[in-house]
Write a protein that holds these residues in place. Structure first.
Motif, PDB file in Angstrom:
ATOM      1  N   GLU A  48       3.173  26.249  33.071  1.00 57.64           N
ATOM      2  CA  GLU A  48       4.428  26.346  33.822  1.00 57.64           C
ATOM      3  C   GLU A  48       5.584  26.777  32.918  1.00 57.64           C
ATOM      4  N   ILE A  49       5.696  26.170  31.756  1.00 59.46           N
ATOM      5  CA  ILE A  49       6.780  26.517  30.836  1.00 59.46           C
ATOM      6  C   ILE A  49       6.703  27.983  30.435  1.00 59.46           C
ATOM      7  N   GLN A  50       5.502  28.442  30.132  1.00 62.45           N
ATOM      8  CA  GLN A  50       5.332  29.806  29.635  1.00 62.45           C
ATOM      9  C   GLN A  50       5.577  30.873  30.701  1.00 62.45           C
ATOM     10  N   GLN A  51       5.732  30.468  31.951  1.00 56.65           N
ATOM     11  CA  GLN A  51       6.079  31.432  32.990  1.00 56.65           C
ATOM     12  C   GLN A  51       7.495  31.966  32.825  1.00 56.65           C
ATOM     13  N   PHE A  52       8.350  31.182  32.147  1.00 60.38           N
ATOM     14  CA  PHE A  52       9.747  31.620  32.043  1.00 60.38           C
ATOM     15  C   PHE A  52      10.368  31.396  30.669  1.00 60.38           C
ATOM     16  N   MET A  53       9.652  30.760  29.751  1.00 58.17           N
ATOM     17  CA  MET A  53      10.234  30.420  28.458  1.00 58.17           C
ATOM     18  C   MET A  53       9.188  30.571  27.359  1.00 58.17           C
ATOM     19  N   THR A  54       9.571  31.164  26.253  1.00 55.73           N
ATOM     20  CA  THR A  54       8.670  31.300  25.114  1.00 55.73           C
ATOM     21  C   THR A  54       8.602  29.987  24.345  1.00 55.73           C
ATOM     22  N   LEU A  55       7.385  29.539  24.094  1.00 57.07           N
ATOM     23  CA  LEU A  55       7.179  28.389  23.232  1.00 57.07           C
ATOM     24  C   LEU A  55       6.937  28.898  21.820  1.00 57.07           C
ATOM     25  N   GLU A  56       7.903  28.652  20.956  1.00 64.18           N
ATOM     26  CA  GLU A  56       7.808  29.104  19.574  1.00 64.18           C
ATOM     27  C   GLU A  56       6.854  28.196  18.792  1.00 64.18           C
ATOM     28  N   GLU A  57       6.460  28.680  17.613  1.00 64.99           N
ATOM     29  CA  GLU A  57       5.581  27.880  16.764  1.00 64.99           C
ATOM     30  C   GLU A  57       6.211  26.518  16.464  1.00 64.99           C
ATOM     31  N   TYR A  58       5.449  25.472  16.674  1.00 66.34           N
ATOM     32  CA  TYR A  58       5.804  24.080  16.384  1.00 66.34           C
ATOM     33  C   TYR A  58       6.817  23.492  17.357  1.00 66.34           C
ATOM     34  N   ASP A  59       7.093  24.163  18.461  1.00 64.62           N
ATOM     35  CA  ASP A  59       7.912  23.530  19.491  1.00 64.62           C
ATOM     36  C   ASP A  59       7.206  22.277  20.008  1.00 64.62           C
ATOM     37  N   ILE A  60       8.015  21.332  20.472  1.00 65.99           N
ATOM     38  CA  ILE A  60       7.513  20.048  20.956  1.00 65.99           C
ATOM     39  C   ILE A  60       7.710  19.952  22.458  1.00 65.99           C
ATOM     40  N   ILE A  61       6.734  19.381  23.146  1.00 63.48           N
ATOM     41  CA  ILE A  61       6.864  19.083  24.569  1.00 63.48           C
ATOM     42  C   ILE A  61       6.761  17.575  24.748  1.00 63.48           C
ATOM     43  N   MET A  62       7.785  16.981  25.353  1.00 68.35           N
ATOM     44  CA  MET A  62       7.749  15.572  25.730  1.00 68.35           C
ATOM     45  C   MET A  62       7.317  15.520  27.193  1.00 68.35           C
ATOM     46  N   THR A  63       6.206  14.839  27.467  1.00 70.30           N
ATOM     47  CA  THR A  63       5.497  15.006  28.743  1.00 70.30           C
ATOM     48  C   THR A  63       5.935  14.057  29.848  1.00 70.30           C
ATOM     49  N   GLY A  64       6.989  13.292  29.631  1.00 66.68           N
ATOM     50  CA  GLY A  64       7.455  12.385  30.666  1.00 66.68           C
ATOM     51  C   GLY A  64       7.131  10.940  30.327  1.00 66.68           C
ATOM     52  N   THR A  65       7.805  10.038  31.021  1.00 62.24           N
ATOM     53  CA  THR A  65       7.669   8.614  30.704  1.00 62.24           C
ATOM     54  C   THR A  65       7.109   7.823  31.870  1.00 62.24           C
ATOM     55  N   PRO A  66       6.269   6.822  31.590  1.00 61.17           N
ATOM     56  CA  PRO A  66       5.801   5.926  32.648  1.00 61.17           C
ATOM     57  C   PRO A  66       6.843   4.852  32.947  1.00 61.17           C
ATOM     58  N   LYS A  67       6.544   3.993  33.906  1.00 62.37           N
ATOM     59  CA  LYS A  67       7.468   2.908  34.235  1.00 62.37           C
ATOM     60  C   LYS A  67       7.618   1.962  33.039  1.00 62.37           C
ATOM     61  N   GLY A  68       8.731   1.236  33.029  1.00 68.23           N
ATOM     62  CA  GLY A  68       8.978   0.272  31.974  1.00 68.23           C
ATOM     63  C   GLY A  68      10.122   0.633  31.051  1.00 68.23           C
ATOM     64  N   VAL A  69      10.922   1.645  31.413  1.00 70.26           N
ATOM     65  CA  VAL A  69      12.052   2.042  30.569  1.00 70.26           C
ATOM     66  C   VAL A  69      13.126   0.964  30.603  1.00 70.26           C
ATOM     67  N   GLY A  70      14.001   0.988  29.604  1.00 68.74           N
ATOM     68  CA  GLY A  70      15.070   0.002  29.571  1.00 68.74           C
ATOM     69  C   GLY A  70      16.063   0.299  28.470  1.00 68.74           C
ATOM     70  N   THR A  71      17.081  -0.522  28.378  1.00 64.27           N
ATOM     71  CA  THR A  71      18.070  -0.392  27.318  1.00 64.27           C
ATOM     72  C   THR A  71      17.636  -1.235  26.115  1.00 64.27           C
ATOM     73  N   TYR A  72      18.335  -1.087  25.009  1.00 62.43           N
ATOM     74  CA  TYR A  72      17.962  -1.800  23.789  1.00 62.43           C
ATOM     75  C   TYR A  72      19.209  -2.131  22.991  1.00 62.43           C
TER      76      TYR A  72
END
Length: 202
Positions: free
Chosen positions: A153-177
């Motif tokens: 999906e990303i590569q349909q509109f954006m170039t992923l350069e060498e060593y780019d990072i993808i954060m794949t989303g978070t499950p439930k349980g988020v909070g402040t600290y």
């Protein structure tokens, strides 16, 4: 330029591409709608850090599986905390405005070292402990969009350069600290521990 460690070498990602709303239970806990299309936004290189900072009482942590891209493919795996100024993000969303002020600030992508990986992604799972209490646990099967779909999906509109990072989303349980909070993340392939990382909020 900020760097990360991949296979014990320093490398420089040009950006961090983030996937929002990729776990149904997390969508429900924040009372959001399930999106009809993949939610994608970017964090700049300047957001990358290996140090967790305390910003304010409204700053939320979100534990995520991270992918490192090389030659247009997944070459490495890591762990990360996607930090969010939650109230600010809600105000921006309500006005239909971009999220960068709430999501792309300096130090908002707290990343572990990355390790090479060539195995089956469908056996991956991670857990996050906050002050020694398990708060987040995610398995590949819980992801609405799997890593290969995300790359495509990303590569349909954006170039992923060498060593780019993808954060794949978070499950439930988020909070402040709070300042001094301790986080420990572990990444597994079935029962095999691939990676562990810890941060203490400064």
């Amino acid at each position: 330029m900020k760097h990360i460690i991949f296979d014990q070498q320093r490398v420089i990602p040009s950006k961090v591409v983030c996937i929002g709303r990729n776990y149904v239970e997390h969508i429900k806990e924040l009372d959001n709608e399930i999106p009809s299309d993949m939610v994608i936004f970017n964090k700049p290189n300047s957001s990358i850090s290996d140090t967790l900072r305390y910003f304010d009482t409204d700053c939320r942590f979100e534990g995520e599986l991270c992918l490192l891209v090389k030659n247009g493919k997944i070459a490495g795996l890591g762990l990360g905390l996607d930090l969010t100024h939650a109230a600010l993000q809600n105000r921006l969303k309500h006005k239909g405005l971009p999220w960068e002020r709430a999501k792309a600030f300096d130090g908002s992508a707290v990343l572990s070292a990355f390790v090479p990986f060539e195995g089956a992604l469908n056996d991956l799972h991670f857990e996050l402990c906050h002050n020694h209490t398990l708060v987040q646990h995610a398995h590949y099967d819980l992801m609405m969009y799997k890593p290969d779909e995300i790359i495509e999906e990303i590569q349909q509109f954006m170039t992923l350069e060498e060593y780019d990072i993808i954060m794949t989303g978070t499950p439930k349980g988020v909070g402040t600290y709070q300042k001094g909070a301790l986080f420990e993340m572990k990444l597994f392939n079935k029962e095999k521990l691939l990676l562990t990382s810890s941060w203490k909020a400064k």
